[in-house]
Design an enzyme around this catalytic site. Structure first.
Site, PDB file in Angstrom:
ATOM      1  N   HIS A 279       0.835  -1.212   0.000  1.00  0.00           N
ATOM      2  CA  HIS A 279       0.000   0.000   0.000  1.00  0.00           C
ATOM      3  C   HIS A 279       0.858   1.246   0.000  1.00  0.00           C
ATOM      4  O   HIS A 279       1.866   1.329   0.696  1.00  0.00           O
ATOM      5  CB  HIS A 279      -1.036  -0.001   1.124  1.00  0.00           C
ATOM      6  CG  HIS A 279      -0.478   0.085   2.517  1.00  0.00           C
ATOM      7  ND1 HIS A 279      -0.198   1.276   3.139  1.00  0.00           N
ATOM      8  CD2 HIS A 279      -0.192  -0.886   3.434  1.00  0.00           C
ATOM      9  CE1 HIS A 279       0.240   1.033   4.366  1.00  0.00           C
ATOM     10  NE2 HIS A 279       0.262  -0.262   4.571  1.00  0.00           N
ATOM     11  N   ASP A 291       6.187   0.828   6.978  1.00  0.00           N
ATOM     12  CA  ASP A 291       4.736   0.660   6.746  1.00  0.00           C
ATOM     13  C   ASP A 291       4.223   1.737   5.807  1.00  0.00           C
ATOM     14  O   ASP A 291       3.849   2.805   6.240  1.00  0.00           O
ATOM     15  CB  ASP A 291       4.011   0.705   8.092  1.00  0.00           C
ATOM     16  CG  ASP A 291       2.543   0.364   7.953  1.00  0.00           C
ATOM     17  OD1 ASP A 291       2.134  -0.162   6.909  1.00  0.00           O
ATOM     18  OD2 ASP A 291       1.790   0.638   8.912  1.00  0.00           O
ATOM     19  N   GLU A 325      -4.892   1.936   2.573  1.00  0.00           N
ATOM     20  CA  GLU A 325      -4.948   0.757   3.436  1.00  0.00           C
ATOM     21  C   GLU A 325      -5.152   1.152   4.892  1.00  0.00           C
ATOM     22  O   GLU A 325      -5.884   0.500   5.636  1.00  0.00           O
ATOM     23  CB  GLU A 325      -3.644  -0.054   3.320  1.00  0.00           C
ATOM     24  CG  GLU A 325      -3.689  -1.412   4.017  1.00  0.00           C
ATOM     25  CD  GLU A 325      -3.281  -1.392   5.485  1.00  0.00           C
ATOM     26  OE1 GLU A 325      -3.572  -2.359   6.191  1.00  0.00           O
ATOM     27  OE2 GLU A 325      -2.685  -0.392   5.934  1.00  0.00           O
ATOM     28  N   GLU A 326      -4.501   2.253   5.284  1.00  0.00           N
ATOM     29  CA  GLU A 326      -4.432   2.556   6.722  1.00  0.00           C
ATOM     30  C   GLU A 326      -5.770   2.919   7.340  1.00  0.00           C
ATOM     31  O   GLU A 326      -6.059   2.527   8.465  1.00  0.00           O
ATOM     32  CB  GLU A 326      -3.420   3.681   6.981  1.00  0.00           C
ATOM     33  CG  GLU A 326      -1.973   3.305   6.675  1.00  0.00           C
ATOM     34  CD  GLU A 326      -1.411   2.234   7.607  1.00  0.00           C
ATOM     35  OE1 GLU A 326      -2.146   1.729   8.464  1.00  0.00           O
ATOM     36  OE2 GLU A 326      -0.223   1.891   7.442  1.00  0.00           O
ATOM     37  N   ASP A 353       3.346  -6.244   3.608  1.00  0.00           N
ATOM     38  CA  ASP A 353       2.939  -5.153   4.494  1.00  0.00           C
ATOM     39  C   ASP A 353       3.299  -5.470   5.942  1.00  0.00           C
ATOM     40  O   ASP A 353       2.490  -5.286   6.849  1.00  0.00           O
ATOM     41  CB  ASP A 353       1.436  -4.884   4.334  1.00  0.00           C
ATOM     42  CG  ASP A 353       0.987  -3.670   5.138  1.00  0.00           C
ATOM     43  OD1 ASP A 353       1.845  -2.846   5.511  1.00  0.00           O
ATOM     44  OD2 ASP A 353      -0.226  -3.561   5.407  1.00  0.00           O
ATOM     45  N   HIS A 424       3.419   3.065  12.814  1.00  0.00           N
ATOM     46  CA  HIS A 424       2.420   4.125  13.027  1.00  0.00           C
ATOM     47  C   HIS A 424       2.916   5.235  13.946  1.00  0.00           C
ATOM     48  O   HIS A 424       2.106   5.873  14.615  1.00  0.00           O
ATOM     49  CB  HIS A 424       1.119   3.549  13.598  1.00  0.00           C
ATOM     50  CG  HIS A 424       0.397   2.626  12.665  1.00  0.00           C
ATOM     51  ND1 HIS A 424      -0.850   2.119  12.921  1.00  0.00           N
ATOM     52  CD2 HIS A 424       0.741   2.114  11.455  1.00  0.00           C
ATOM     53  CE1 HIS A 424      -1.246   1.338  11.919  1.00  0.00           C
ATOM     54  NE2 HIS A 424      -0.287   1.307  11.016  1.00  0.00           N
TER      55      HIS A 424
END
Lengths: 485, 485
Positions: A279, A291, A325-326, A353, A424
């Site tokens: 992604h 990520d 995606e997130e 991922d 994140h």
């Protein structure tokens, strides 16, 4: 061209013994020349890491609907073109959530002075009033505990504390982040904090997606650093604790974005598609290096290297850089809808991922006989420690909408044990990615992509999911599959 | 009462052979009962950790001149009183520097988009204009390199990058932080950034003291996270990079503060003082748990435990919680001045300021024969791994003003290898201190304090410092002595 290799009698019996195996195909092994070319190039040219640097240092964060995301889409398109890989954009409407100013503090009392708290709003949260929201904190360890507390939750800020210490705990803890606000609101809570889902912390908050249930009050929700969750826990042992929370986040109208799709046409069965996904979006903090910049770099490089093979592999290799995606999975859903008519011809889908770490092996989600089909072709990955089929499912949030179409999934598992140190958070930056490990995973992805496109047979399709299974869209978004401990 | 123990002939010859040994004293060994009481209590009662929790969770940051510092002074006084230890306050005028709002970003260019930078103003820095300061960055590795670059530095923000990766590198890198701004300003720089002096980073900036040379322009100075220093380094490889820096910090008029002084009077030679020190102030970020809450907790507990001994040790044990170690050393200087008349009777000074880690052994800065005096008395620390006299000097910023008076220094060295993961950052919080390790170090400090107060002889005083040596006040403040690698 793949060269026919002599096959041992034992292996032959294994293959023919596979139940529900696809129609017998001419048995061949992989071409040593192709293995040398793909794996050699991935390990020596440093191209994936250079691409990752362009994406992270050049563009940076790329949350859905942001300028960074738009820049990343254009960068990806240009990059595929520069690599001589056919590329196009497929439109996706994405949510546009913006963070704004945010802060929190423990209000001082006669037992303790005030403390600033390190927090980050969860993606999708509503904001607080401008003057903030001040309430007593009540600490719980599970969603179930909220219901058990009943009236005691009313008017409080619920702190979901938990004991995630290793990557394998992520799946369990993610439900608190995703669903905690609505569960708390049902009992009358006015705000929600969740201990960051982190395996290391230097007072660092880790954001992530949350969603509100319909018909329930939408209360502000934020992640708090591990240290501050522990501080609250200690202070609560001494009596009531009040927290002031200020979140300036809001959700704006949906924005226009794109899945970036690129492909290398197959020479024999171009209608059969091997999908390699990652992604392109990231959170708005850090630069999404692990990520999922690393996954993007791996699958782009796989396309570049496979695209240079003469002749092309038997089947089409299609790389999809998914949007959103997130915080929405809109890209994955849009792909499944737009390509519904050809999903029966998707012979495999793989999503990277779980960070740019060293490869550990290959996982499958396929019908019986799948492992026997690919295992003999994985030998060229032995020296990277990734040449075996491992226990455990393959999957990925963006390809989860392909489950109803029974698309077989393949995974290159990586060592994600340190993924949640930075996941994140502001710390997910290029320096955290080891160029050696990224090169090794890229080699594994390029090779597995080639294998799936070249191996004479195709993977048996998995069983259809049971009717009562949750819809793929309801799976916690942003959830990778960490390596088994 | 200490019990006279038989001494081996070998040990006796060692003691008598020591050159410049003090006048022979009746040879005795330590009392096993006292060892049991002090070490047993420190290891089992958890009192030091509870005190540390009060200081960090209850009060929090305590930068000189802040409300937190005032609260800490009152807390310390109350705590000594509660422990039945005589305590008083000695006035110290301290600098009052306040942080204010601060931010920085890489300005976007055609090569890269804008990036926020994780920074923290250095203590003592001037602020920038409210609209910020924007300039090209020039990267250097040393103070010398600035001078070598000459005109190229003019109008630039100088980034002092360095390669600190382990605690032992701190002393070397600290000079960049302390002196970099003035060195850069001499060549016409308009701002200064220093890579954080950190051995771990999750995009975390680490502040610390700096000072301006007289007669040189005062330019804004900030620490930047390790990740962002590396980002700047990578971006600079591609061409010019501009940074916008906004610092709202300022220096207000000096404030009134105090050294907190407590003591347990000696039974035989009350005029002879064994000083056990730590500093009560901290930076304004984090809660100063390792720096230097842990030291404070250790020496307070040493006073409490030694204060309960009947009879008291031979000499006076005086605990000093110094004001303003971090950004001025005013407490250390004030103590040396206020007690100038009795420094000849200070028979030893020890400062704990390298974190609440497990003890490794004892260090000395004394004349010949010092090791032979104390070594036989350290045996009760053997089971904690701290019963040996180690190579390397003892010292401490706050006791450095005692050097001209030739006060012998003693140290309890702790394992500071992870100290700089959190030092001077938001992450220096209670959770980083292991209660077991703090208890062990506390036991070592209590025991060493007792030994120095009870051993029949006193440590030979060290040589006078050479006349041309830098004044103690010019030593980088906030600089502990990390354990040797």
């Amino acid at each position: 061209m793949p060269t026919a290799l002599p096959l041992s009698a034992a292996l032959l019996s294994l293959l023919t013994a596979a139940p529900k195996a696809p129609a017998p195909a001419p048995v061949t092994g992989p071409s040593p020349q192709v293995a040398e070319r793909l794996i050699g190039a991935a390990l020596t040219e440093g191209h994936a890491y250079a691409r990752l640097a362009e994406l992270t240092d050049g563009i940076g964060p790329r949350l859905s609907g942001s300028e960074g995301e738009q820049a990343a889409v254009q960068w990806a398109k240009r990059s595929f073109e520069a690599d001589g890989v056919k590329v196009w954009l497929e439109p996706v409407k994405v949510p546009r959530w913006v963070r704004g100013e945010e802060s929190a503090r423990v209000v001082g009392s006669e037992r303790h002075r005030a403390h600033p708290l390190s927090i980050m709003a969860l993606g999708g949260s509503v904001g607080t009033p401008a003057e903030g929201l001040t309430a007593e904190v009540i600490e719980v360890r599970s969603l179930e505990e909220v219901a058990a507390l009943g009236e005691k939750v009313k008017g409080k800020i619920v702190l979901f504390n938990h004991s995630m210490t290793v990557a394998a705990d992520y799946g369990k803890a993610a439900g608190l982040r995703t669903r905690g606000a609505s569960v708390a609101a049902k009992s009358g809570a006015v705000g929600m904090l969740v201990r960051s889902l982190a395996t290391a912390s230097l007072r660092s908050a880790h954001t992530g997606a949350m969603r509100y249930d319909e018909g329930v009050a939408q209360i502000p929700a934020a992640a708090v650093s591990v240290e501050d969750a522990e501080l609250l826990h200690r202070l609560l042992a001494g009596g009531p604790v009040k927290v002031e929370l200020k979140l300036g986040c809001q959700t704006l109208p949906d924005a226009d974005s794109f899945n970036v799709v690129a492909e290398v046409k197959g020479r024999e069965k171009p209608q059969e598609v091997v999908l390699l996904g990652a992604h392109l979006d990231s959170w708005d903090v850090g630069t999404g290096a692990h990520d999922d910049g690393a996954g993007v770099a791996m699958v782009m490089e796989a396309a570049r290297l496979i695209g240079k093979l003469k002749p092309a592999p038997r089947r089409t290799v299609r790389v999809v850089l998914f949007a959103n995606e997130e915080n929405g999975l809109r890209g994955g859903k849009a792909y499944a809808e737009a390509h519904a008519g050809e999903l029966a011809n998707h012979v495999a889908a793989l999503e990277m991922d779980a960070g740019g770490f060293k490869p550990l092996g290959v996982t499958l989600r396929a019908g019986p006989g799948g492992a026997e089909l690919v295992a003999p072709w994985l030998k060229p990955l032995d020296a990277l420690g990734a040449g075996s089929v491992l226990q455990g499912d393959a999957g990925g949030a963006d390809i989860s909408p392909l489950i109803p179409a029974r698309v077989p999934f393949v995974g290159v598992r990586v060592d994600s044990s340190r993924y949640f140190d930075v996941h994140h958070s502001w710390a997910d930056t290029l320096d955290k990615v080891d160029p050696k490990e990224l090169a090794q995973s890229t080699a594994a992805v390029a090779w597995v992509g080639y294998v799936l496109a070249e191996v004479p047979g195709v993977l048996p399709r998995p069983e259809a999911p049971p009717a009562e299974a949750p819809k793929p869209a309801a799976a916690p978004v942003g959830t990778p599959k960490p390596a088994a401990p």
